[in-house]
Design a protein around this motif. Structure first.
Motif, PDB file in Angstrom:
ATOM      1  N   ILE A  30    -113.418 -38.305   3.435  1.00  0.00           N
ATOM      2  CA  ILE A  30    -114.746 -39.127   3.769  1.00  0.00           C
ATOM      3  C   ILE A  30    -114.768 -39.203   5.128  1.00  0.00           C
ATOM      4  CG2 ILE A  30    -115.416 -41.643   3.810  1.00  0.00           C
ATOM      5  CD1 ILE A  30    -113.914 -42.129   1.169  1.00  0.00           C
ATOM      6  N   ARG A  31    -116.157 -38.613   5.731  1.00  0.00           N
ATOM      7  CA  ARG A  31    -116.391 -38.569   6.951  1.00  0.00           C
ATOM      8  C   ARG A  31    -117.145 -39.753   7.713  1.00  0.00           C
ATOM      9  NH1 ARG A  31    -117.226 -33.367   8.880  1.00  0.00           N
ATOM     10  NH2 ARG A  31    -117.249 -34.372  10.763  1.00  0.00           N
ATOM     11  N   THR A  32    -117.059 -39.921   8.894  1.00  0.00           N
ATOM     12  CA  THR A  32    -118.004 -40.859   9.645  1.00  0.00           C
ATOM     13  C   THR A  32    -118.749 -40.262  10.484  1.00  0.00           C
ATOM     14  OG1 THR A  32    -115.989 -41.367  11.089  1.00  0.00           O
ATOM     15  CG2 THR A  32    -116.307 -42.949   9.173  1.00  0.00           C
ATOM     16  N   TYR A  33    -118.718 -39.017  10.488  1.00  0.00           N
ATOM     17  CA  TYR A  33    -119.902 -38.191  11.150  1.00  0.00           C
ATOM     18  C   TYR A  33    -120.604 -37.371  10.249  1.00  0.00           C
ATOM     19  CZ  TYR A  33    -117.327 -39.600  15.516  1.00  0.00           C
ATOM     20  OH  TYR A  33    -117.156 -40.435  16.675  1.00  0.00           O
ATOM     21  N   GLU A  34    -121.799 -37.143  10.705  1.00  0.00           N
ATOM     22  CA  GLU A  34    -122.690 -36.182   9.917  1.00  0.00           C
ATOM     23  C   GLU A  34    -122.065 -34.524   9.839  1.00  0.00           C
ATOM     24  OE1 GLU A  34    -124.404 -36.006  14.104  1.00  0.00           O
ATOM     25  OE2 GLU A  34    -123.176 -37.631  12.621  1.00  0.00           O
ATOM     26  N   LYS A  35    -122.294 -34.100   8.722  1.00  0.00           N
ATOM     27  CA  LYS A  35    -121.592 -32.615   8.288  1.00  0.00           C
ATOM     28  C   LYS A  35    -121.944 -31.802   9.622  1.00  0.00           C
ATOM     29  CE  LYS A  35    -122.024 -28.969   5.216  1.00  0.00           C
ATOM     30  NZ  LYS A  35    -122.492 -28.110   3.991  1.00  0.00           N
ATOM     31  N   LYS A  36    -122.941 -31.864  10.450  1.00  0.00           N
ATOM     32  CA  LYS A  36    -123.042 -30.873  11.521  1.00  0.00           C
ATOM     33  C   LYS A  36    -122.326 -31.218  12.676  1.00  0.00           C
ATOM     34  CE  LYS A  36    -127.515 -33.142  13.169  1.00  0.00           C
ATOM     35  NZ  LYS A  36    -128.744 -32.719  13.403  1.00  0.00           N
ATOM     36  N   PHE A  37    -121.581 -32.314  12.804  1.00  0.00           N
ATOM     37  CA  PHE A  37    -121.089 -32.744  13.917  1.00  0.00           C
ATOM     38  C   PHE A  37    -119.973 -31.871  14.304  1.00  0.00           C
ATOM     39  CE2 PHE A  37    -117.825 -35.216  15.793  1.00  0.00           C
ATOM     40  CZ  PHE A  37    -118.248 -35.809  17.004  1.00  0.00           C
ATOM     41  N   ARG A  38    -119.908 -31.561  15.701  1.00  0.00           N
ATOM     42  CA  ARG A  38    -118.803 -30.929  16.231  1.00  0.00           C
ATOM     43  C   ARG A  38    -118.391 -31.571  17.566  1.00  0.00           C
ATOM     44  NH1 ARG A  38    -116.569 -26.563  13.606  1.00  0.00           N
ATOM     45  NH2 ARG A  38    -115.832 -25.561  15.719  1.00  0.00           N
ATOM     46  N   ARG A  39    -117.045 -31.560  17.570  1.00  0.00           N
ATOM     47  CA  ARG A  39    -116.663 -32.740  18.719  1.00  0.00           C
ATOM     48  C   ARG A  39    -116.696 -31.958  20.208  1.00  0.00           C
ATOM     49  NH1 ARG A  39    -115.770 -37.746  19.142  1.00  0.00           N
ATOM     50  NH2 ARG A  39    -114.558 -37.692  17.056  1.00  0.00           N
ATOM     51  N   LYS A  40    -116.959 -32.777  20.922  1.00  0.00           N
ATOM     52  CA  LYS A  40    -116.903 -32.428  22.291  1.00  0.00           C
ATOM     53  C   LYS A  40    -116.283 -33.601  23.186  1.00  0.00           C
ATOM     54  CE  LYS A  40    -121.801 -30.376  22.113  1.00  0.00           C
ATOM     55  NZ  LYS A  40    -123.015 -30.415  22.611  1.00  0.00           N
ATOM     56  N   LEU A  41    -115.441 -33.046  24.413  1.00  0.00           N
ATOM     57  CA  LEU A  41    -114.886 -34.148  24.990  1.00  0.00           C
ATOM     58  C   LEU A  41    -115.879 -35.039  25.678  1.00  0.00           C
ATOM     59  CD1 LEU A  41    -112.050 -31.941  27.174  1.00  0.00           C
ATOM     60  CD2 LEU A  41    -111.781 -33.379  24.953  1.00  0.00           C
ATOM     61  N   LYS A  42    -115.430 -36.175  25.770  1.00  0.00           N
ATOM     62  CA  LYS A  42    -116.062 -37.274  26.375  1.00  0.00           C
ATOM     63  C   LYS A  42    -115.422 -37.881  27.588  1.00  0.00           C
ATOM     64  CE  LYS A  42    -116.331 -39.579  22.455  1.00  0.00           C
ATOM     65  NZ  LYS A  42    -116.909 -40.723  21.230  1.00  0.00           N
ATOM     66  N   ILE A  43    -116.164 -38.902  28.260  1.00  0.00           N
ATOM     67  CA  ILE A  43    -115.642 -39.436  29.334  1.00  0.00           C
ATOM     68  C   ILE A  43    -114.248 -40.312  29.110  1.00  0.00           C
ATOM     69  CG2 ILE A  43    -117.216 -41.586  29.249  1.00  0.00           C
ATOM     70  CD1 ILE A  43    -115.862 -39.749  32.692  1.00  0.00           C
ATOM     71  N   GLU A  44    -114.398 -40.783  27.821  1.00  0.00           N
ATOM     72  CA  GLU A  44    -113.176 -41.532  27.514  1.00  0.00           C
ATOM     73  C   GLU A  44    -111.878 -40.824  27.447  1.00  0.00           C
ATOM     74  OE1 GLU A  44    -113.274 -41.967  22.704  1.00  0.00           O
ATOM     75  OE2 GLU A  44    -115.012 -42.869  23.972  1.00  0.00           O
ATOM     76  N   ASN A  45    -111.970 -39.256  27.063  1.00  0.00           N
ATOM     77  CA  ASN A  45    -111.019 -38.480  26.892  1.00  0.00           C
ATOM     78  C   ASN A  45    -110.431 -38.201  28.417  1.00  0.00           C
ATOM     79  OD1 ASN A  45    -113.134 -37.278  24.720  1.00  0.00           O
ATOM     80  ND2 ASN A  45    -110.754 -37.078  24.094  1.00  0.00           N
ATOM     81  N   TYR A  46    -111.149 -38.299  29.394  1.00  0.00           N
ATOM     82  CA  TYR A  46    -110.813 -38.190  30.699  1.00  0.00           C
ATOM     83  C   TYR A  46    -110.222 -39.376  31.366  1.00  0.00           C
ATOM     84  CZ  TYR A  46    -113.255 -33.827  30.707  1.00  0.00           C
ATOM     85  OH  TYR A  46    -113.658 -32.492  30.189  1.00  0.00           O
ATOM     86  N   ILE A  47    -110.541 -40.402  30.926  1.00  0.00           N
ATOM     87  CA  ILE A  47    -110.104 -41.664  31.596  1.00  0.00           C
ATOM     88  C   ILE A  47    -108.805 -41.935  30.562  1.00  0.00           C
ATOM     89  CG2 ILE A  47    -110.483 -44.110  31.434  1.00  0.00           C
ATOM     90  CD1 ILE A  47    -113.546 -43.758  31.625  1.00  0.00           C
ATOM     91  N   GLY A  48    -108.976 -41.733  29.372  1.00  0.00           N
ATOM     92  CA  GLY A  48    -107.301 -42.098  28.722  1.00  0.00           C
ATOM     93  C   GLY A  48    -106.450 -40.766  29.320  1.00  0.00           C
ATOM     94  N   ALA A  49    -106.754 -39.745  29.647  1.00  0.00           N
ATOM     95  CA  ALA A  49    -105.682 -39.008  30.335  1.00  0.00           C
ATOM     96  C   ALA A  49    -105.130 -39.532  31.457  1.00  0.00           C
ATOM     97  CB  ALA A  49    -106.418 -37.372  30.318  1.00  0.00           C
ATOM     98  N   LEU A  50    -106.161 -39.835  32.335  1.00  0.00           N
ATOM     99  CA  LEU A  50    -105.865 -40.579  33.606  1.00  0.00           C
ATOM    100  C   LEU A  50    -104.833 -41.598  33.364  1.00  0.00           C
ATOM    101  CD1 LEU A  50    -106.414 -40.456  36.651  1.00  0.00           C
ATOM    102  CD2 LEU A  50    -108.112 -42.217  36.376  1.00  0.00           C
ATOM    103  N   LEU A  51    -105.142 -42.429  32.359  1.00  0.00           N
ATOM    104  CA  LEU A  51    -104.374 -43.811  32.307  1.00  0.00           C
ATOM    105  C   LEU A  51    -103.024 -43.408  31.363  1.00  0.00           C
ATOM    106  CD1 LEU A  51    -106.937 -46.275  31.286  1.00  0.00           C
ATOM    107  CD2 LEU A  51    -106.056 -45.998  33.362  1.00  0.00           C
ATOM    108  N   SER A  52    -102.889 -42.180  30.908  1.00  0.00           N
ATOM    109  CA  SER A  52    -101.606 -41.620  30.091  1.00  0.00           C
ATOM    110  C   SER A  52    -100.831 -40.662  31.107  1.00  0.00           C
ATOM    111  CB  SER A  52    -102.163 -41.319  28.902  1.00  0.00           C
ATOM    112  OG  SER A  52    -102.941 -41.829  28.419  1.00  0.00           O
ATOM    113  N   ARG A  53    -100.613 -40.850  32.294  1.00  0.00           N
ATOM    114  CA  ARG A  53     -99.875 -40.227  33.269  1.00  0.00           C
ATOM    115  C   ARG A  53     -98.454 -40.110  32.921  1.00  0.00           C
ATOM    116  NH1 ARG A  53    -102.541 -41.459  39.000  1.00  0.00           N
ATOM    117  NH2 ARG A  53    -102.466 -43.492  37.931  1.00  0.00           N
TER     118      ARG A  53
END
Length: 293
Positions: A185-208
């Motif tokens: 059971i997906r919560t994204y449409e079938k054609k969706f492919r993941r791209k990095l978002k700003i939250e990934n970079y913020i999360g990485a910064l806060l996870s040092r």
């Protein structure tokens, strides 16, 4: 003779999980449960919890309750507090809706109900089975996003985060466990492919303080898309069925729009009905509703 198992995997997605609830509620109403393995990621663990309890009366209300509550404040990022008061939301929800864990135990009857969690130090996926200690901390840990939830989720004294960081679509794990038919059971449409978002970079910064977790956040697009590649090209002895929204859901992870949430819940019910109605006559490899012209 080999015992071929069937698995149900429910993707996370915060409030987008209202779509997943629409599907599992329809499964319950149609007495559809051919599964041996149930695997949830983030909010997907909660969706499976109520599916295994066999309760459909107020699952939409559970999502609306979260939307109506005072659990979200983006201002908190500047003062080091939870953007989403995730622990409080689950604790309040447990008191209000009173999940009957004994019913889960009875309905499992030797089957596996698994919460996917990411270890903070090693950044690897961990798979906790129902019955292995208290369940609520695993449910909470599986949805503890590194940026949005600053209150630690601890299991056996170790900090844990959202399972979607390490294994957002645990199809390979289900296959390793013997599943030869997997419904996702997906919560994204079938054609969706993941791209990095700003939250990934913020999360990485806060996870040092957690170098491996930081790296995992910065390669999350590759982790997610690798799982999609497995779904789209499974081993010859494995069938994978995707139940996806036909187009991008209007709900977002933090949606508070009640009408939007209700609409996506109804969409989930519609997708499930199409799937179940076709089971007797058609073998689906992938299933989505046709997109609008």
């Amino acid at each position: 003779m080999e015992n071929k198992k069937t698995a149900l995997i429910v993707e996370g997605g915060g409030q987008r999980g209202v779509f997943s609830f629409g599907i599992t509620d329809t499964f319950i109403n149609r007495n559809y449960d051919p599964f041996d393995i149930y695997m949830g990621v983030s909010n997907g663990v909660a969706v499976l919890c109520w599916y295994l309890i066999r309760e459909t009366d107020n699952n939409l209300e559970k999502m609306l309750y979260a939307a109506k509550g005072d659990y979200l404040s983006y201002k908190n990022i500047f003062i080091g507090k939870d953007i989403i008061k995730f622990h409080q939301m689950y604790e309040d929800g447990e008191k209000m809706f009173k999940p009957n864990m004994e019913k889960i135990k009875n309905n499992l009857q030797g089957k596996d109900y698994i919460a996917v969690v990411t270890d903070a130090i090693e950044a690897n996926a961990e798979y906790y089975s129902f019955g292995d200690g208290e369940w609520m901390p695993k449910m909470i840990a599986s949805g503890t996003l590194p940026i949005l939830v600053r209150t630690p989720s601890l299991i056996d004294g170790r900090r844990k985060f959202d399972g979607g960081v390490a294994d957002p679509l645990p199809v390979e794990k289900a296959y390793e466990m013997g599943a030869k038919k997997i419904i996702v059971i997906r919560t994204y449409e079938k054609k969706f492919r993941r791209k990095l978002k700003i939250e990934n970079y913020i999360g990485a910064l806060l996870s040092r303080e957690y170098p491996k977790l930081r790296k995992a956040l910065l390669v999350h697009d590759k982790t997610y898309n690798r799982a999609l590649d497995f779904i789209n090209n499974p081993p010859n002895d494995c069938e994978i069925i995707q139940l996806c929204p036909p187009e991008k859901l209007k709900s977002k992870r933090d949606s508070k729009n009640i009408e939007v949430l209700k609409a996506d819940y109804k969409l989930g019910k519609k997708v499930a009905k199409v799937y179940l109605d076709g089971l007797e006559t058609v073998s689906y490899t992938h299933l989505t509703l046709p997109t609008k012209a």
